[in-house]
Enzyme design. Sequence first.
Site, PDB file in Angstrom:
ATOM      1  N   TYR A   1       5.615  -5.593  17.287  1.00  0.00           N
ATOM      2  CA  TYR A   1       4.950  -6.897  17.419  1.00  0.00           C
ATOM      3  C   TYR A   1       4.618  -7.186  18.879  1.00  0.00           C
ATOM      4  O   TYR A   1       3.538  -7.691  19.197  1.00  0.00           O
ATOM      5  CB  TYR A   1       5.817  -8.015  16.841  1.00  0.00           C
TER       6      TYR A   1
ATOM      7  N   ARG B   1       6.842 -19.041   0.458  1.00  0.00           N
ATOM      8  CA  ARG B   1       5.592 -19.572  -0.078  1.00  0.00           C
ATOM      9  C   ARG B   1       5.455 -19.539  -1.596  1.00  0.00           C
ATOM     10  O   ARG B   1       4.639 -20.251  -2.164  1.00  0.00           O
ATOM     11  CB  ARG B   1       4.409 -18.800   0.517  1.00  0.00           C
TER      12      ARG B   1
ATOM     13  N   ARG C   1      13.358 -12.776   1.567  1.00  0.00           N
ATOM     14  CA  ARG C   1      12.354 -13.841   1.542  1.00  0.00           C
ATOM     15  C   ARG C   1      12.512 -14.742   0.329  1.00  0.00           C
ATOM     16  O   ARG C   1      11.516 -15.165  -0.267  1.00  0.00           O
ATOM     17  CB  ARG C   1      10.932 -13.259   1.544  1.00  0.00           C
TER      18      ARG C   1
HETATM   19  O1  1CP Z   1      14.424 -16.386   2.583  1.00  0.00           O
HETATM   20  C1  1CP Z   1      14.123 -15.718   3.564  1.00  0.00           C
HETATM   21  O2  1CP Z   1      14.294 -14.486   3.614  1.00  0.00           O
HETATM   22  C2  1CP Z   1      13.542 -16.495   4.686  1.00  0.00           C
HETATM   23  C3  1CP Z   1      13.801 -16.083   6.059  1.00  0.00           C
HETATM   24  C4  1CP Z   1      12.833 -15.046   6.633  1.00  0.00           C
HETATM   25  C5  1CP Z   1      13.143 -13.739   6.995  1.00  0.00           C
HETATM   26  C6  1CP Z   1      14.446 -12.992   6.717  1.00  0.00           C
HETATM   27  C7  1CP Z   1      11.497 -15.279   7.031  1.00  0.00           C
HETATM   28  C8  1CP Z   1      10.743 -16.514   6.826  1.00  0.00           C
HETATM   29  N1  1CP Z   1      11.042 -14.173   7.689  1.00  0.00           N
HETATM   30  C9  1CP Z   1      12.017 -13.213   7.657  1.00  0.00           C
HETATM   31  C10 1CP Z   1      12.000 -11.887   8.263  1.00  0.00           C
HETATM   32  C11 1CP Z   1      10.718 -11.321   8.750  1.00  0.00           C
HETATM   33  N2  1CP Z   1       9.684 -11.953   9.415  1.00  0.00           N
HETATM   34  C12 1CP Z   1      10.406  -9.962   8.689  1.00  0.00           C
HETATM   35  C13 1CP Z   1      11.347  -8.912   8.143  1.00  0.00           C
HETATM   36  C14 1CP Z   1      11.289  -8.893   6.667  1.00  0.00           C
HETATM   37  C15 1CP Z   1      10.120  -8.164   6.083  1.00  0.00           C
HETATM   38  O3  1CP Z   1       9.895  -7.014   6.453  1.00  0.00           O
HETATM   39  O4  1CP Z   1       9.465  -8.772   5.232  1.00  0.00           O
HETATM   40  C16 1CP Z   1       9.154  -9.756   9.278  1.00  0.00           C
HETATM   41  C17 1CP Z   1       8.400  -8.463   9.417  1.00  0.00           C
HETATM   42  C18 1CP Z   1       8.702 -11.026   9.731  1.00  0.00           C
HETATM   43  C19 1CP Z   1       7.460 -11.310  10.482  1.00  0.00           C
HETATM   44  C20 1CP Z   1       6.654 -12.319   9.772  1.00  0.00           C
HETATM   45  N3  1CP Z   1       6.932 -13.663   9.798  1.00  0.00           N
HETATM   46  C21 1CP Z   1       5.598 -12.112   8.889  1.00  0.00           C
HETATM   47  C22 1CP Z   1       5.010 -10.759   8.507  1.00  0.00           C
HETATM   48  C23 1CP Z   1       3.707 -10.548   9.170  1.00  0.00           C
HETATM   49  C24 1CP Z   1       3.236  -9.122   9.075  1.00  0.00           C
HETATM   50  O5  1CP Z   1       3.142  -8.495  10.123  1.00  0.00           O
HETATM   51  O6  1CP Z   1       3.003  -8.636   7.960  1.00  0.00           O
HETATM   52  C25 1CP Z   1       5.188 -13.375   8.411  1.00  0.00           C
HETATM   53  C26 1CP Z   1       4.072 -13.680   7.468  1.00  0.00           C
HETATM   54  C27 1CP Z   1       6.064 -14.331   8.996  1.00  0.00           C
HETATM   55  C28 1CP Z   1       6.102 -15.796   8.728  1.00  0.00           C
HETATM   56  C29 1CP Z   1       7.180 -16.181   7.797  1.00  0.00           C
HETATM   57  N4  1CP Z   1       8.527 -15.913   7.983  1.00  0.00           N
HETATM   58  C30 1CP Z   1       9.273 -16.475   6.973  1.00  0.00           C
HETATM   59  C31 1CP Z   1       8.344 -17.144   6.101  1.00  0.00           C
HETATM   60  C32 1CP Z   1       8.728 -17.938   4.893  1.00  0.00           C
HETATM   61  C33 1CP Z   1       7.060 -16.944   6.618  1.00  0.00           C
HETATM   62  C34 1CP Z   1       5.775 -17.500   6.053  1.00  0.00           C
HETATM   63  C35 1CP Z   1       5.446 -18.666   6.880  1.00  0.00           C
HETATM   64  C36 1CP Z   1       4.564 -19.620   6.182  1.00  0.00           C
HETATM   65  O7  1CP Z   1       3.352 -19.383   6.147  1.00  0.00           O
HETATM   66  O8  1CP Z   1       5.081 -20.647   5.705  1.00  0.00           O
END
Ligand code: 1CP
Length: 356
Positions: free
Chosen positions: A164, A42, A38
Site C-alpha cells: 500500500y 458493508r 470482515r
Molecule cells: O469485521 C471486520 O473484520 C472489520 C475490521 C476490518 C479489518 C480486519 C476492516 C474494516 N478492515 C480490515 C482489514 C483490512 N483492511 C485488510 C486485511 C483483510 C483483507 O485482506 O480483506 C485489508 C487489505 C484492508 C485494506 C482495506 N480497507 C480495503 C481493501 C482495499 C483493497 O486494496 O482491495 C478496504 C476496502 C478498506 C476499507 C474498509 N476496512 C474495513 C471496512 C468495513 C472497510 C470498508 C469501508 C467502507 O466503505 O465502509
Amino acid sequence: MTTQPAPQPTTTDPLRDSRFLRACRREPVDATPVWLMRQAGRYMAEYRSLRSKVSFLELCKNPELATETTIFAAEVLGVDAAILFADILLILEPLGFQLEFSKGEGPVIHNPIRETADVDAVRPLEDVEALGYVYEAIRQIRAGLPGNVPLIGFAGAPFTLACYAIEGGGSRNYQKAKAFMYSDPGAWDALMAALTDSTARYLNAQAAAGVQALQVFDSWVGSLSPDDYRRFVQPHMRRLFQMLDPAVPHIHFGADTGSLLELQRDAGGDVVGLDWRVELDQAWDRLGRGVGVQGNLDPIVLFAPVDEIARQTRRILGQAANRPGHIFNLGHGILPHTPVDHVRALVRMVHEFSAR
Ligand code: 1CP
C-alpha cells in the site's frame, strides 16, 4: 473442633475456556469455533446506515462507534469471537503517510514511497499512543462483550503494508512494490524493518489494552514466489512474531498462499490461515500438527443457496475431522452484498454439524 476448609475458588475462566481460545491452543472443543473476516461491514444494513452519517476514518477513530459496530456484528451473527473494528492501514498515518478512504476507489495514500529517500522519511512508530483511539475502543469493546467472547486484535503484515505504501492504494499486480523490492533491496529491508518494529509495538499495545488474540493480515503476500518470500519477507515476519506478546495466541493470515504455507508456518504463528484454493486436510498435513488452521470457505459460497453452503460446510468440517486446532472462517473477508441470513445460517450450521 475442626474448622471446615474454605471453599476453593473456581479456576474456570470463561474467556480462557472459550471455544475459540481453546482451538488456538489446539485443545478439544464442544463444537468448532467460527468467526468471519470482515464480519462487520458493508453487507449489513446497520453498518451502511451508520456509514451514511460518518466517514470510514471517523468511524474507526470514534471508540464508541467502533465498539457498537464490533459488538453488534458479533451478536447478530452468534460467532465465537469478535474482531476489533479498525483497518490495517490506520498505522500508516503516524508513520507519515496521508491516508484517505475515497468513495468508490478504496484507500488512497497521497504521498506514496517512490524512491530510496522516501524510505528514510518513514518514521517508525515511536509513540504507540498515536493510535490511542484503537486501544480505547478495545477497552470499551472488552467491557461490553459477554465474558465468554474473545476479542481479536489485528494489524497488517509488513509486506502488505509496504504494498500500500509503495503502490499508493490497492493494486492488481503489485508492480511498483515488487519492482522497488528487486531494484533497491537495501531500502526495501529498511522499510520492512521499520514496518515490522511499528507493527510489533502496535500489536503489543493492543494486547495490553485487552485483546485475547492477535491476527496478522498478510493479504497480498500470495503474489510472491516462494523464493522471493524467503528472501524479502520471511526474515521480517520471523522477527515480528518473535516480538509479539506470547501471552496471547497469534494468527498468521494470508490469501493465495498455497505455495507459501510451510514458509509462513516457519515464520511464526499458532494458527495459519488457509484459503479455499487448498484442501484443508492436505494443507494441515503439510503444516503438521504443531499449528492450528483457520479457514477455509470461499466467501462467494455465501451467495449460493443454503443447501450448497451446508454441503461445503460439511466438507470442510469433514476434512478437519474434529482434530483440535481448527477455527472455521472464510478464506478471505466477507464481500459487500453477501446475504446476512446466509452468514447467520453458516454460523448455526458450523456449530450444529460440528457438535461433539
Ligand atoms: O469485521 C471486520 O473484520 C472489520 C475490521 C476490518 C479489518 C480486519 C476492516 C474494516 N478492515 C480490515 C482489514 C483490512 N483492511 C485488510 C486485511 C483483510 C483483507 O485482506 O480483506 C485489508 C487489505 C484492508 C485494506 C482495506 N480497507 C480495503 C481493501 C482495499 C483493497 O486494496 O482491495 C478496504 C476496502 C478498506 C476499507 C474498509 N476496512 C474495513 C471496512 C468495513 C472497510 C470498508 C469501508 C467502507 O466503505 O465502509
